[in-house]
Design an enzyme around this catalytic site. Structure first.
Site, PDB file in Angstrom:
ATOM      1  N   GLU A  76      26.948  -4.711   3.957  1.00 41.35           N
ATOM      2  CA  GLU A  76      26.813  -3.283   3.659  1.00 41.35           C
ATOM      3  C   GLU A  76      27.625  -2.411   4.619  1.00 41.35           C
ATOM      4  OE1 GLU A  76      22.781  -1.849   3.616  1.00 41.35           O
ATOM      5  OE2 GLU A  76      23.412   0.237   3.426  1.00 41.35           O
ATOM      6  N   LYS A 107      14.177  -5.817  11.106  1.00 39.29           N
ATOM      7  CA  LYS A 107      15.641  -5.967  11.112  1.00 39.29           C
ATOM      8  C   LYS A 107      16.137  -6.338  12.513  1.00 39.29           C
ATOM      9  CE  LYS A 107      16.577  -2.948   7.198  1.00 39.29           C
ATOM     10  NZ  LYS A 107      17.469  -1.974   6.545  1.00 39.29           N
ATOM     11  N   ASN A 167      13.139  -2.355  -2.998  1.00 36.28           N
ATOM     12  CA  ASN A 167      12.840  -1.082  -3.677  1.00 36.28           C
ATOM     13  C   ASN A 167      12.479  -1.444  -5.118  1.00 36.28           C
ATOM     14  OD1 ASN A 167      13.626   0.626  -1.444  1.00 36.28           O
ATOM     15  ND2 ASN A 167      15.725   0.041  -1.904  1.00 36.28           N
ATOM     16  N   GLU A 173      11.757   5.115   3.261  1.00 38.33           N
ATOM     17  CA  GLU A 173      12.753   5.681   2.337  1.00 38.33           C
ATOM     18  C   GLU A 173      12.115   5.990   0.980  1.00 38.33           C
ATOM     19  OE1 GLU A 173      15.910   2.736   2.609  1.00 38.33           O
ATOM     20  OE2 GLU A 173      16.729   3.755   4.372  1.00 38.33           O
ATOM     21  N   TRP A 219      19.028  11.628   8.048  1.00 38.17           N
ATOM     22  CA  TRP A 219      18.713  10.210   8.227  1.00 38.17           C
ATOM     23  C   TRP A 219      18.494   9.789   9.679  1.00 38.17           C
ATOM     24  CZ3 TRP A 219      17.658   7.621   3.853  1.00 38.17           C
ATOM     25  CH2 TRP A 219      18.160   8.133   2.654  1.00 38.17           C
ATOM     26  N   ARG A 247      23.329  -2.836  -2.687  1.00 39.12           N
ATOM     27  CA  ARG A 247      24.217  -3.352  -1.633  1.00 39.12           C
ATOM     28  C   ARG A 247      24.776  -4.732  -1.993  1.00 39.12           C
ATOM     29  NH1 ARG A 247      24.757   1.611  -0.088  1.00 39.12           N
ATOM     30  NH2 ARG A 247      22.829   2.557   0.591  1.00 39.12           N
ATOM     31  N   ASP A 291      19.883  -0.099  11.440  1.00 39.26           N
ATOM     32  CA  ASP A 291      19.988  -0.572  10.064  1.00 39.26           C
ATOM     33  C   ASP A 291      21.271  -1.381   9.891  1.00 39.26           C
ATOM     34  OD1 ASP A 291      19.800  -0.943   7.384  1.00 39.26           O
ATOM     35  OD2 ASP A 291      20.289   1.108   6.809  1.00 39.26           O
TER      36      ASP A 291
HETATM   37  C1  GCU Z   1      19.454   0.367   4.057  1.00 40.24           C
HETATM   38  C2  GCU Z   1      20.172   0.302   2.751  1.00 40.24           C
HETATM   39  C3  GCU Z   1      19.254   0.533   1.595  1.00 40.24           C
HETATM   40  C4  GCU Z   1      18.061  -0.424   1.701  1.00 40.24           C
HETATM   41  C5  GCU Z   1      17.414  -0.288   3.051  1.00 40.24           C
HETATM   42  C6  GCU Z   1      16.320  -1.310   3.305  1.00 40.24           C
HETATM   43  O1  GCU Z   1      19.044   1.665   4.320  1.00 40.24           O
HETATM   44  O2  GCU Z   1      21.207   1.247   2.733  1.00 40.24           O
HETATM   45  O3  GCU Z   1      19.969   0.325   0.417  1.00 40.24           O
HETATM   46  O4  GCU Z   1      17.141  -0.168   0.700  1.00 40.24           O
HETATM   47  O5  GCU Z   1      18.359  -0.487   4.050  1.00 40.24           O
HETATM   48  O6  GCU Z   1      16.559  -2.221   4.075  1.00 40.24           O
HETATM   49  O7  GCU Z   1      15.222  -1.197   2.762  1.00 40.24           O
END
Ligand code: GCU
Length: 616
Positions: A349, A316, A160, A242, A480, A118, A321
């Site tokens: 994003e 968040k 990630n 995720e 999702w 992003r 999101d």
């Molecule tokens: C969103 C985003 C991802 C990111 C995730 C997060 O889903 O699209 O790219 O990894 O947020 O905050 O972990």
């Protein structure tokens, strides 16, 4: 030399030399170069008082200014004084400041291969080709930008954590220590995102937090890490989210998972920042019961009070999101016995990829008003930086980084209008009329973007994965948990007690405000309610007419903004970027307008009262 500081520190001309290793020496250096330019008859004295920590006090007597503060406080005070003088603000005779939050964090989502998740400002400032690769001068410039607005933690890698980024806390420690040394003179400490399953790379066949071998591995690794970087701010973790590994695999909850790491960090004074972005990303779209925004609350609130005191849950700002419009996350309001950080996203994003203008300060102000500044003890924001010549991608995206610093220093003193005005003054020094034009564009930009994208809190009508441009059904039949359920009669999801019950997660005042049609803000109508297209809004318009009007108005705003910007005397380099991106924003806004309007026209069959074009 990079001139990244031109975005609000243009009175500086020289890079901070590498030889300066303490905040106090940096403060003296900066004042020495800036004062002759901004206030040649003023003198500034620095007076160290370590009892003030990061705070500072500024006293003015005639032409003498005395800044008193702890070592970093002196640096913060020096930047504030320089900015105030340059902006022509009158310094009060005596005034003191302390940051509201101890941790004021920037989270880079940089990958070791140089890509940024992003990221919209080019490649990583830290990594390239699977290893560290940075320009120390530019990083020192970034540290300066951070310190100038009081930011004090930089998490350097993506949440990630993918091979080889786990090596940051293993054999890359010597290089990590070098980067930490670049930031240290600016009062900025590093943080690292870690892979929850990291022990499994070392012959341990589990990452179960209650397993003794796992615990021993982390205990030892923290010892090694802190031997290399004694002031590391801690670890950041994305677990069970995720497809990331986490304690759920072992039947453990997130207090058990987080506490194991927190105990390993504690002897060294490290923090464990644990993200709460946990939800089922494999939902069946036919499932009308599961409601994704409810997930964080369900996973965390029952654990309130069970976390170690060096755990900070990072939540968040909204429960989905980083959508264009979200109510405050109810999780932030329901964990009084837990350290909480609110997480914002400076990276645009879902808000225009730093192509479209989108100043975020208004959103922060609204969310903080509902939240209350004392509900959290820290702030974090996903970075909008990159290796492009303009470090923010879009010059105007600088206002978000700048404003975020001021917000996390003191949310009660970061009103959107003041932030935009100060940033514009510092950055461009326009005459009063042009400055008003620029400030107006910044302050209106969010509302305009909101108007031409998904309507009234619907969210997610965006091109899947890329998240730029319209795709009304793009996420509708996916896993999702992101549905608007538009039909020929109605759109939106009932999230009141009669529907999914999401609104019940709020304290009474917000629950009632959002549950009642009388008080639910228009902008969140379809977040909380399912409504027919012929529903009559408070201002007498039907819902469908409001959708059409917003989309036409949003686009018209972009056309008008383009005209105003064309006439604005910005520095050449910035002007070229701004105008080129404005062309793309216009195209994007036109696309959003016509796709969304046509989508609802095809479902509803309702004509636009003003007869503007809709497409079958
Ligand atoms: C969103 C985003 C991802 C990111 C995730 C997060 O889903 O699209 O790219 O990894 O947020 O905050 O972990």
């Amino acid at each position: 030399m990079h001139t990244d500081f031109r975005y609000w520190l243009p009175f500086l001309t020289e890079d901070v030399p590498a030889a300066l290793t303490t905040p106090e020496s940096v403060a003296r250096f900066e004042l020495k170069q800036a004062l002759p330019r901004i206030a040649p008859d003023m003198s500034v004295t620095l007076c160290r008082d370590d009892s003030m920590g990061e705070g500072f006090r500024v006293c003015r007597q005639g032409n003498t200014i005395t800044i008193t503060g702890g070592e970093v406080g002196l640096l913060y005070g020096a930047y504030r004084v320089m900015m105030a003088l340059y902006a022509g603000e009158k310094l009060p005779a005596d005034h003191a400041q302390q940051p509201k939050y101890a941790l004021r964090m920037i989270d880079n989502w940089d990958n070791a291969d140089g890509d940024i998740e992003r990221g919209y400002s080019g490649r990583s400032l830290m990594f390239e080709g699977g290893r560290f690769d940075y320009d120390p001068i530019r990083l020192r410039g970034l540290a300066r930008l951070m310190a100038s607005v009081g930011l004090n933690v930089l998490c350097i890698n993506n949440v990630n954590v993918r091979n080889p980024a786990h090596r940051l806390i293993e054999d890359w420690l010597p290089q990590l220590a070098e980067v930490a040394a670049i930031f240290r003179p600016f009062g900025v400490r590093l943080m690292v995102s870690i892979d929850y399953a990291q022990p499994m790379r070392h012959g341990i066949d589990t990452a179960d937090p209650l397993n003794e071998r796992v615990q021993a591995w982390w205990n030892e690794q923290c010892r090694v890490v802190y031997a290399a970087i004694p002031d590391l701010a801690g670890f950041l973790v994305k677990a069970d989210s995720e497809h990331r590994p986490g304690p759920f695999t072992y039947g453990r909850n997130h207090a058990e998972g987080a506490n194991m790491l927190a105990r390993a960090l504690k002897p060294f004074g490290g923090n464990l920042v644990w993200r709460c972005f946990v939800y089922n990303c494999q939902q069946d779209w036919r499932d009308q019961v599961t409601d994704r925004p409810m997930a964080a609350y369900q996973h965390y609130v029952y654990l309130d009070g069970q976390f170690e005191d060096n755990v900070i849950l990072q939540v968040k700002n909204g429960p989905f999101d980083f959508q264009v419009r979200e109510p405050v996350s109810p999780t932030l309001l329901a964990m009084p016995e837990t350290n909480l950080a609110i997480e914002w996203q400076l990276a645009q994003e879902y808000t225009g990829h730093q192509i479209d203008i989108y100043a975020m300060m208004g959103m922060w102000q609204e969310v903080m008003a509902d939240l209350g500044a004392d509900k959290v003890m820290a702030m974090a924001a996903v970075s909008n930086l990159g290796r492009d010549e303009c470090i923010f991608g879009h010059p105007f995206a600088a206002v978000n980084f700048f404003g975020y610093g001021l917000l996390s220093w003191d949310p009660d003193n970061a009103a959107a209008g003041d932030v935009a005005r100060l940033w514009a003054k510092l950055t461009y020094r326009l005459d009063a009329k042009d400055e008003d034009t620029l400030v107006g564009i910044l302050l209106e930009s969010r509302g305009a973007y909101e108007k031409y994208t998904a309507p009234l809190g619907v969210c997610w009508m965006v091109v899947p994965h890329e998240h730029y441009g319209p795709s009304p059904d793009g996420y509708e039949y996916q896993a999702w948990g992101t549905y608007h359920r538009a039909s020929r009669d109605a759109v939106g999801i009932d999230r009141t007690a009669k529907g999914t019950g999401y609104a019940e997660q709020y304290p009474a005042e917000l629950r009632d405000r959002y549950s009642s049609l009388e008080t639910c803000p228009d902008e969140l109508l379809l977040w909380f309610q399912r409504q027919r297209y012929d529903y009559v809004m408070r201002d007498g318009r039907t819902l469908i007419q409001r959708i059409y009007d917003d989309h036409f108005e949003g686009y018209e705003w972009v056309e008008a903004a383009e005209k105003k910007l064309t006439a604005l005397p910005l520095p050449e380099a910035d002007k070229a970027i701004v105008m080129e991106r404005m062309t793309r924003q216009k195209k994007n806004a036109r696309e959003w307008r016509d796709v969304i309007n046509s989508f609802f026209y095809r479902f509803s069959g309702a004509e636009d009262e003003k007869g503007r074009p809709l497409y079958l």
